[in-house]
Design a protein around this motif. Structure first.
Motif, mmCIF file in Angstrom:
data_model
loop_
_atom_site.group_PDB
_atom_site.id
_atom_site.type_symbol
_atom_site.label_atom_id
_atom_site.label_comp_id
_atom_site.label_asym_id
_atom_site.label_seq_id
_atom_site.Cartn_x
_atom_site.Cartn_y
_atom_site.Cartn_z
ATOM 1 N N PRO A 138 1.648 12.212 0.379
ATOM 2 C CA PRO A 138 2.763 11.265 0.274
ATOM 3 C C PRO A 138 2.276 9.828 0.357
ATOM 4 C CG PRO A 138 2.731 12.323 2.432
ATOM 5 C CD PRO A 138 1.684 13.004 1.608
ATOM 6 N N LEU A 139 2.867 8.970 -0.464
ATOM 7 C CA LEU A 139 2.442 7.574 -0.533
ATOM 8 C C LEU A 139 3.389 6.622 0.180
ATOM 9 C CD1 LEU A 139 1.394 7.369 -4.313
ATOM 10 C CD2 LEU A 139 -0.127 7.526 -2.346
ATOM 11 N N LYS A 140 4.627 7.021 0.386
ATOM 12 C CA LYS A 140 5.653 6.105 0.855
ATOM 13 C C LYS A 140 5.395 5.641 2.287
ATOM 14 C CE LYS A 140 10.531 5.504 -0.104
ATOM 15 N NZ LYS A 140 11.743 6.159 -0.599
ATOM 16 N N GLN A 141 5.478 4.332 2.488
ATOM 17 C CA GLN A 141 5.379 3.699 3.801
ATOM 18 C C GLN A 141 4.112 4.087 4.561
ATOM 19 O OE1 GLN A 141 9.058 4.794 5.712
ATOM 20 N NE2 GLN A 141 10.247 3.257 4.578
ATOM 21 N N ARG A 142 2.990 4.099 3.840
ATOM 22 C CA ARG A 142 1.715 4.371 4.503
ATOM 23 C C ARG A 142 0.578 3.829 3.646
ATOM 24 N NH1 ARG A 142 0.426 10.763 4.032
ATOM 25 N NH2 ARG A 142 -1.225 10.097 5.436
ATOM 26 N N SER A 143 -0.577 3.633 4.274
ATOM 27 C CA SER A 143 -1.783 3.222 3.568
ATOM 28 C C SER A 143 -2.648 4.467 3.371
ATOM 29 C CB SER A 143 -2.542 2.168 4.381
ATOM 30 O OG SER A 143 -3.700 1.759 3.706
ATOM 31 N N VAL A 144 -3.014 4.745 2.121
ATOM 32 C CA VAL A 144 -3.731 5.967 1.785
ATOM 33 C C VAL A 144 -5.164 5.618 1.396
ATOM 34 C CG1 VAL A 144 -3.849 7.933 0.222
ATOM 35 C CG2 VAL A 144 -1.629 7.126 1.053
ATOM 36 N N THR A 170 1.569 -0.154 -0.229
ATOM 37 C CA THR A 170 2.856 -0.539 -0.798
ATOM 38 C C THR A 170 3.060 -2.029 -0.601
ATOM 39 O OG1 THR A 170 3.720 1.630 -0.164
ATOM 40 C CG2 THR A 170 5.326 -0.033 -0.820
ATOM 41 N N ASP A 171 3.447 -2.754 -1.687
ATOM 42 C CA ASP A 171 3.681 -4.185 -1.528
ATOM 43 C C ASP A 171 5.131 -4.441 -1.145
ATOM 44 O OD1 ASP A 171 5.144 -3.832 -3.834
ATOM 45 O OD2 ASP A 171 3.927 -5.152 -5.082
ATOM 46 N N GLN A 173 7.527 -5.403 -2.806
ATOM 47 C CA GLN A 173 8.493 -5.005 -3.830
ATOM 48 C C GLN A 173 8.632 -3.489 -3.932
ATOM 49 O OE1 GLN A 173 7.866 -7.041 -7.637
ATOM 50 N NE2 GLN A 173 6.582 -8.571 -6.600
ATOM 51 N N GLY A 174 7.933 -2.774 -3.051
ATOM 52 C CA GLY A 174 7.998 -1.322 -3.069
ATOM 53 C C GLY A 174 7.073 -0.674 -4.076
ATOM 54 N N ARG A 175 6.215 -1.480 -4.723
ATOM 55 C CA ARG A 175 5.268 -0.924 -5.696
ATOM 56 C C ARG A 175 4.024 -0.402 -4.983
ATOM 57 N NH1 ARG A 175 4.127 -5.773 -9.667
ATOM 58 N NH2 ARG A 175 3.493 -6.624 -7.635
ATOM 59 N N TYR A 176 3.362 0.570 -5.635
ATOM 60 C CA TYR A 176 2.109 1.103 -5.092
ATOM 61 C C TYR A 176 0.942 0.342 -5.736
ATOM 62 C CZ TYR A 176 5.058 4.836 -3.353
ATOM 63 O OH TYR A 176 6.035 5.541 -2.705
ATOM 64 N N ILE A 177 0.088 -0.231 -4.892
ATOM 65 C CA ILE A 177 -1.041 -1.045 -5.335
ATOM 66 C C ILE A 177 -2.341 -0.359 -4.954
ATOM 67 C CG2 ILE A 177 -2.120 -3.314 -5.299
ATOM 68 C CD1 ILE A 177 0.724 -3.355 -6.374
ATOM 69 N N LEU A 178 -3.195 -0.091 -5.936
ATOM 70 C CA LEU A 178 -4.514 0.491 -5.676
ATOM 71 C C LEU A 178 -5.554 -0.620 -5.674
ATOM 72 C CD1 LEU A 178 -6.111 3.707 -7.021
ATOM 73 C CD2 LEU A 178 -7.320 1.553 -7.387
ATOM 74 N N ARG A 179 -6.392 -0.635 -4.633
ATOM 75 C CA ARG A 179 -7.490 -1.608 -4.540
ATOM 76 C C ARG A 179 -8.814 -0.860 -4.542
ATOM 77 N NH1 ARG A 179 -3.271 -3.881 -1.792
ATOM 78 N NH2 ARG A 179 -2.817 -6.062 -2.334
ATOM 79 N N ASP A 180 -9.703 -1.330 -5.395
ATOM 80 C CA ASP A 180 -10.998 -0.678 -5.588
ATOM 81 C C ASP A 180 -12.054 -1.318 -4.690
ATOM 82 O OD1 ASP A 180 -13.214 0.661 -6.547
ATOM 83 O OD2 ASP A 180 -13.402 -0.574 -8.351
ATOM 84 N N TYR A 181 -12.712 -0.502 -3.850
ATOM 85 C CA TYR A 181 -13.796 -0.975 -2.987
ATOM 86 C C TYR A 181 -15.097 -0.218 -3.268
ATOM 87 C CZ TYR A 181 -9.889 -2.941 -0.343
ATOM 88 O OH TYR A 181 -8.763 -3.639 0.028
#
Length: 792
Positions: A138-144, A170-171, A173-181
């Motif tokens: 699940p992605l909602k309201q958490r950092s994955v 989640t930003d 605006q409720g969007r899911y943002i993927l950051r590459d490290y």
């Protein structure tokens, strides 16, 4: 048939049922009858999917009850469906079918942008099998956190994935943002992520071999990428009007060990490079798990192993050092390198030779190490070009058995080119090519003997020596039952509406990390080769020392008490020798530096090698050697010759700068030539051809008169090197005043003062600047020419 609503998460019935997921649109079908048919045509199927699910055939599959569970068959049980039915990318055939256990997952088609997932559940028999883990986060309201870290929310355990590869947040605006490290990158819908990316519903995320999908507020693993199916569709390759591959079609299943065989010139290596994705084809496609390989090569470059015919290892390193450097170059910096290297050593059965130099290994052992280099990233698709070439029969058998074990035990799809057929029966499939790249047979080795009507594989080569015989057997094969069994029933011929395709770019690796690693490796190679290192360092000093013996008590750079009309010429000759010595050392040190490791370069470049970092490492080490060579040359000159006293700069400093810049320009020219020749022999042959123009147009032995000669002189390193040396010595000052005869005429001087050697700061810096310009131009051309070798 019971069609359950999308919101249903459980099925109250204890009967078996199917769950079909078409890119987020879900259907459920309860199984009650002894036989069910799944498809789009309501006149044929009782498990009917909507008409817009066009990936599903009219009659996609037949399910027949087998005990408490069902066995599923592709198509109608006799003829296959258009897009086939797969389990872990292995084809389910219409005749043999596949026995369904609770929790098993199948796929209709393979392309992640089109496939339909089919999961089978049997609540009444769930206790008798181990249910596969459902990879849904699940992605909602958490950092994955995604990565190799044991604490990651979704652990992706493969060497090419970083410990902390990417994070989804989640930003506001409720969007899911993927950051590459990561080190090796993340791709979203085929595009490489630069920093971060917004994930829309249905977005496909590619991390290493894994394909993930965002569905509503969940992240699911669509494909773990641990099994690869390779399909060749209608491959045609023509160059200069000659057909090298002639309409080849076949499929290779995950975990199969396949040999490409045929006579010389049949196109085996060409076919392998085409399947590998590095040979551009005229027509057709090569697909990995339903995805066009050439259009998406950068998605798979870290997951494909490739061992060319030439060794892709440095002979001056030990086995462990070769593997360690390769691991540092290919894997994320947070990898457990000792463990990865140990696993590779164990896989190739070379643990006991870890500290042996590559140069001390047998041919078979070197091939094993080359294979070990590729195993570091745990590729599931492996290509080898003539891995048994030059091995005795015993080593040939050992190598074939090793490759068979790697395929069957490691789940790898392995494809090799070979001439040797003594152990060809170790393979699961063979591709027999005839002249012109025609497919004369594809199937098991045992059936090949029956098809050609021979008892020995070598007899097949004899049958296919003539082009007419090749054409005959190619046609017979297309009309045979073997073609139907091994190709027609195995390949996907369906016409699916193609999705938008991207040509993703590879992840940019840190220049400084690669430069440091490559510099360390290159330095180690230089130091290990002590003979060549000694020759590089001491050739010039020894040559200059011989001049000292030849001159005896003469002082060529300082005028004596008595006028000497030959002194200036002598000084220029000695300075010319300094230049020639530097040219010889610079060129001989660099002429082979790129060409001798071309196979290694091409392989590493296909993975992630940075061209700038590679060339920078060469320049760094060669510059360091040039500094040492300069110090030795300056030392022997200062010891052996009386020093002049130039007014513009001190003699030792000016001598050192000129010598270093000459060496710098020389090895830059050597690198340029090294990137243009095809082998080391050509590089060696080029040395006199490079030196002769430098000697002729230096302006010392011959006058450079005329526009063409002057232009050629300007293109020579020697012209500016001698010019700088002559300016420092002030050769013009060594010319005595002309002797005047009684009749008023003067005696001709052997050397006339020249503006080239004017002892001015402007003249000196001009010579130095032109040496630097030569260096820059040579290195830029080297970069451009080497870049042209890139396949992608």
């Amino acid at each position: 048939m019971v069609q359950l609503p999308l919101q249903s998460q459980t099925v109250l019935s204890t009967n078996p049922y199917l769950e079909l997921n078409n890119q987020g649109e879900v259907l459920y079908f309860e199984l009650k009858k002894p036989q069910h048919i799944l498809g789009r045509d309501p006149n044929v199927a009782d498990l009917v999917v909507p008409q817009h699910w066009n990936v599903v055939s009219r009659c996609q599959a037949v399910l027949r009850q087998d005990g408490v569970d069902y066995r599923i068959y592709d198509g109608d049980g006799q003829q296959p469906s258009s897009n086939k039915l797969y389990v872990s990318h292995s084809l389910i055939t219409p005749t043999e079918g596949y026995y369904l256990n609770h929790g098993v997952e199948l796929q209709i088609a393979q392309n992640p942008n089109q496939l339909i997932q089919v999961r089978y559940f049997n609540p009444s028999n769930a206790h008798s099998v181990t249910t596969p883990t459902t990879y849904t986060i699940p992605l909602k309201q958490r950092s994955v956190l995604l990565g190799r870290d044991p604490q990651a929310n979704l652990q992706l355990d493969t060497p090419t994935v970083s410990r902390r590869h990417a994070i989804i947040d989640t930003d506001n605006q409720g969007r899911y943002i993927l950051r590459d490290y990561s080190t090796n990158g993340v791709f979203v819908n085929g595009k490489q992520v630069t920093g971060s990316a917004v994930l829309t519903n249905g977005a496909k995320i590619r991390i290493g071999p894994y394909t993930l999908v965002v569905r509503d507020d969940n992240l699911e693993i669509l494909d773990q990428g641990d099994r690869i199916r390779l399909e060749a569709h209608d491959l045609i390759l023509e160059t200069k009007g000659k057909r090298r591959l002639d309409d080849l079609t076949f499929a290779i299943e995950p975990g199969q060990f396949v040999a490409l065989v045929g006579g010389s010139g049949a196109g085996k290596s060409t076919l392998m490079r085409t399947l590998l994705g590095i040979e551009k084809i005229t027509q057709g496609t090569v697909q990995i798990n339903g995805v066009d390989l050439q259009k998406n090569f950068n998605l798979y470059r870290t997951q494909i192993g490739y061992v060319p015919q030439d060794d892709i290892i440095h002979r001056e390193l030990t086995v462990a050092e070769v593997l360690t450097y390769a691991a540092k170059l290919r894997l994320p910096p947070d990898s457990n390198l000792p463990t990865v290297v140990e696993q590779a050593l164990a896989a190739i059965k070379m643990t006991h030779r870890r500290h042996a130099l590559i140069s001390d290994l047998s041919g078979g052992q070197r091939k094993r190490v080359s294979i070990g280099v590729e195993l570091l990233a745990d590729p599931k698709l492996f290509f080898l070009d003539e891995p048994t070439s030059g091995l005795d029969p015993g080593l040939d058998k050992q190598m074939m058995q090793l490759l068979k074990d790697l395929a069957h035990q490691g789940g790898r799809t392995i494809i090799l080119v070979t001439h040797a057929t003594a152990n060809i029966t170790e393979c699961d499939r063979i591709v027999f090519l005839g002249l012109g790249g025609r497919l004369c047979y594809f199937g098991t080795p045992q059936d090949a003997l029956q098809f050609f009507g021979v008892n020995d594989f070598s007899d097949i080569y004899i049958k296919l020596e003539q082009e007419l015989e090749v054409v005959k057997y190619a046609l017979q094969f297309q009309q045979s039952s073997y073609y139907q069994k091994y190709i027609a029933s195995q390949i996907s011929f369906g016409n699916i509406q193609s999705t938008k395709s991207f040509a993703p770019t590879p992840k940019q690796i840190s220049f400084w990390q690669q430069w440091l690693l490559l510099t360390q490796r290159y330095w180690q190679l230089i130091v290990r080769d002590r003979v060549n290192l000694g020759l590089a360092l001491f050739t010039a000093p020894i040559g200059i020392g011989l001049i000292m013996l030849a001159l005896r008590d003469k002082t060529p750079f300082v005028a004596g008490d008595e006028a000497d009309s030959t002194l200036a010429s002598l000084a220029l000759q000695v300075l010319f020798v300094f230049t020639c010595a530097a040219l010889w050392v610079g060129l001989s040190s660099s002429l082979q530096e790129i060409v001798k490791e071309s196979a290694i370069y091409i392989r590493e470049r296909l993975v992630n090698l940075g061209l700038l970092a590679y060339l920078a490492s060469k320049v760094t080490i060669l510059s360091a050697l040039a500094i040492v060579q300069t110090l030795l040359m300056v030392a022997i000159i200062l010891l052996g010759f009386k020093s002049p006293e130039p007014e513009i700069i001190s003699w030792p400093l000016g001598l050192g700068i000129t010598t270093f810049l000459t060496l710098l320009a020389s090895f830059s020219l050597g690198l340029l030539v090294s990137t243009t020749v095809k082998n080391s022999s050509q590089a060696n042959s080029a040395l006199p051809l490079l030196l002769l123009p430098q000697i002729i147009f230096s302006g010392v032995l011959f006058k450079t008169e005329g526009a063409i000669n002057k232009l050629l002189s300007w293109l020579m390193v020697s012209r500016w090197s001698v010019g700088a040396y002559g300016t420092l010595v002030n050769v013009n000052s060594l010319v005595p005043l002309p002797t005047q005869l009684p009749d008023g005429s003067t005696i001709p001087q052997p050397f006339k003062p020249s503006a080239v050697y004017n002892a001015t700061w402007e003249n000196l810096t001009e010579n130095w600047g032109l040496l630097l310009l030569h260096t820059s131009v040579y290195l830029l051309l080297t970069l451009l020419l080497q870049k042209r070798k890139d396949i992608f």
